[in-house]
Write an enzyme that holds these catalytic residues in place. Structure first.
Site: not given
Ligand SMILES: Cc1ncc(COP(=O)(O)O)c(C=O)c1O
Ligand code: FES
Lengths: 394, 142
Positions: B34, B104
């Site tokens: 991302c 993440c």
């Protein structure tokens, strides 16, 4: 803590007046509108009244209004229905890069079935160029689909001009007006619109009801096959309560359109001014004037949108972002990329969409809370650190 | 999508946020998925013990929470033990992450590895199992 709702482009609560109007259709007036007995006539009349209310709001005729199950269905129907009806004439469709996924993914689906789609680019404000549109038209173009107003950045496209061009070339013109209906004045005749999509839940009607306006003389194939409802064009037992709500909500919104528009524009401009004057390194996304009255979209450099939304949420504020991290697909907003934002700036975008229920106090509270939140996230950001160290020019 | 109470705690009250002047190891990694960025600073003593760790993160709630937890977990460990602070360990310590947010936590592991690699390069050391970080974006930043 009080909840402050600034996400009215995502959905709206059902308006009190609408709720009162639709309640009987869940219980007392339950008959299937297609049945012959007396009590069915009440359901039928209610649906026809709503059809009239919707038609009046956009300058259409009653028999040009078809009820659907929402904006996505209306978009799908307009595009696939045209494609199926006109495939012998040509297999080219013109749309834009900033459409809602209900249009974009439908076009991508058609591409898999041999259709050619032109996705018009937009300028930094989100506007398409009429010259680009004219240049894209080919002998085999059968449909132009351009949204009335963009759901993320609020930009209002030159719909009347597009309608004129489409008409001159004898090409069907569809517009996704889901975000525009009830907010900006629409006249399908004046604007030469052949098909128009709307959705109930964006204007105070329930979720799961929508409309496709189809001008008389336009032939599109059915999307939902089954019973003979909606003059045999759209099957399925009428969602009476939803349809009644759609009619009432659009009637109310249209009656108040000037007053609400003025109020929302005042609130919107207060948000824009308050944020851009108090916070460095931010930019307004979308057009300054050609913009939905209730839409604010601002990018804050060096920070990420989901973190921003979580911190706003901790203060009771509901908003949205075009950040990749909030998208599920982990792609940044295609709209923000189309207006030329780099990934990093699309990341730090915040969308505030207002309703007439919002107040000046709420807007001032937002600005007051946002300032330290942005500061805090920047202190946490390695990009901001790089910037301060002069490593990276902005 | 919903975060665990632990994730929200570390997001709302991040531990070790900040930077270390003249850190012994600094790692900056970018998330290919991302586009987010995490930077970890390590202060390592002569015995190879992580005295202090700090982070800066440009990313989502999960990215901030994993940075916070990862820095907590490496503090007090030897550089060899710091290799145990994997994305799995960080996730477990946070009572899990939503599936779309697992990537993440990989960023946190990579950032620690990048900082350890930097430390090794500066000090001519080797750590068992440590590889040159692939997502190190220090070079790109210049
Ligand atoms: C521009 C636009 N088109 C279509 C839709 C889809 O409408 P619905 O949610 O009623 O299917 C939306 C709503 O998200 C929208 O904003
Ligand atoms: S950092 Fe982007 S999703 Fe977590």
């Amino acid at each position: 803590m009080k909840t402050i709702y600034f996400d009215n482009a995502a959905t709206t609560p059902v308006r009190k007046e609408v709720l009162t109007e639709i309640m009987p259709y869940f219980s007392d007036i339950y008959a299937n509108a297609s049945s012959v007995y007396d009590i069915a006539a009440k359901s039928r009349r209610a649906v026809e009244k709503a059809r009239e209310q919707v038609a009046k709001a956009i300058g259409a005729q009653k028999d040009e209004i078809y009820f659907t199950a929402g904006g996505s269905e209306s978009d799908n129907w307009a595009i696939k229905g045209t494609a199926d009806a006109l495939s012998k004439k040509g297999k080219h469709i013109i749309t834009t890069q900033i459409e809602h996924h209900a249009v974009l993914h439908t076009c991508e689906f058609l591409e898999k079935h041999g259709w050619d789609i032109t996705y018009l680019p937009v300028d930094e404000y989100g506007l398409i160029s009429l010259d680009d549109l004219k240049n894209a038209i080919r002998p085999d173009t059968v449909l132009i689909s351009v949204m009335f107003a963009n759901n993320e950045i609020g930009t209002i496209e030159p719909i009347a001009e597009i309608g004129k061009i489409a008409r001159e070339h004898g090409i069907y013109f569809h517009t996704d007006a889901v975000q525009a209906v009830g907010h900006v004045k629409i006249d399908v005749k004046e604007m030469n619109i052949d098909m128009l999509s709307m959705s109930g839940h964006k204007l105070g009607a329930p979720k799961g009801v929508g409309v496709l306006f189809v001008r008389k003389g336009i032939t599109i194939s059915n999307l939902i096959h089954g019973g003979g409802q909606e003059k045999g064009k759209r099957a399925g037992t009428e969602n009476t309560a939803g349809i009644v709500g759609m009619g009432k909500a659009i009637e109310l919104a249209t009656a108040e359109i000037d007053e609400t528009g003025k109020y929302l524009t005042m609130l919107r401009d207060r948000v824009i001014k308050g944020i851009t004057e108090n916070i460095d390194f931010c930019r307004l996304n979308g057009h300054r004037e050609k913009r939905l009255p209730g839409n604010v979209n601002i990018s804050f450099e060096f920070i990420e949108g989901e973190s921003l939304l979580l911190l706003l949420n901790s203060k009771g504020i509901c908003a949205s972002s075009g950040s990749a991290c909030t998208s599920g697909s982990l792609d940044p907003s295609h709209v923000l990329l189309a207006i030329g934002l780099e990934h990093e700036k699309a990341h730090g975008s915040l969308r505030i969409t207002l309703s007439k229920e919002n107040t000046v106090e709420e807007v001032d509270y937002l600005i007051k809370e946002l300032i330290p939140i942005v500061k805090r996230l920047r202190e946490m950001s390695p990009l901001y650190e790089d910037y301060l160290n002069g490593e990276k020019a902005v | 999508m919903e975060y665990s109470a632990k994730v929200m705690d570390h997001f709302m009250n991040p531990r070790n946020m900040g930077q270390i002047e003249d850190a012994d190891g600094v790692g900056t990694v970018g998330n290919a998925k991302c586009g987010d960025i995490m930077k970890i600073y390590l202060d390592i003593d002569d015995e190879g013990i992580v005295r202090d760790a700090k982070f800066k993160t440009f990313g989502c709630g999960a990215a901030v929470a994993t940075s916070s937890m990862a820095t907590e977990l490496v503090k007090g460990k030897s550089v060899d033990e710091a290799m145990d602070v994997t994305n799995k360990a960080v996730m477990e310590a946070l009572d899990g992450l939503p599936p779309v947010k697992v990537h993440c936590s990989c960023l946190a592991e990579e950032a620690i590895h990048a900082a350890l690699w930097d430390y090794c390069e500066k000090n001519g050391r080797k750590i068992e199992g440590l590889k040159k970080p692939v997502n190190d974006i220090d070079e790109l930043h210049g």
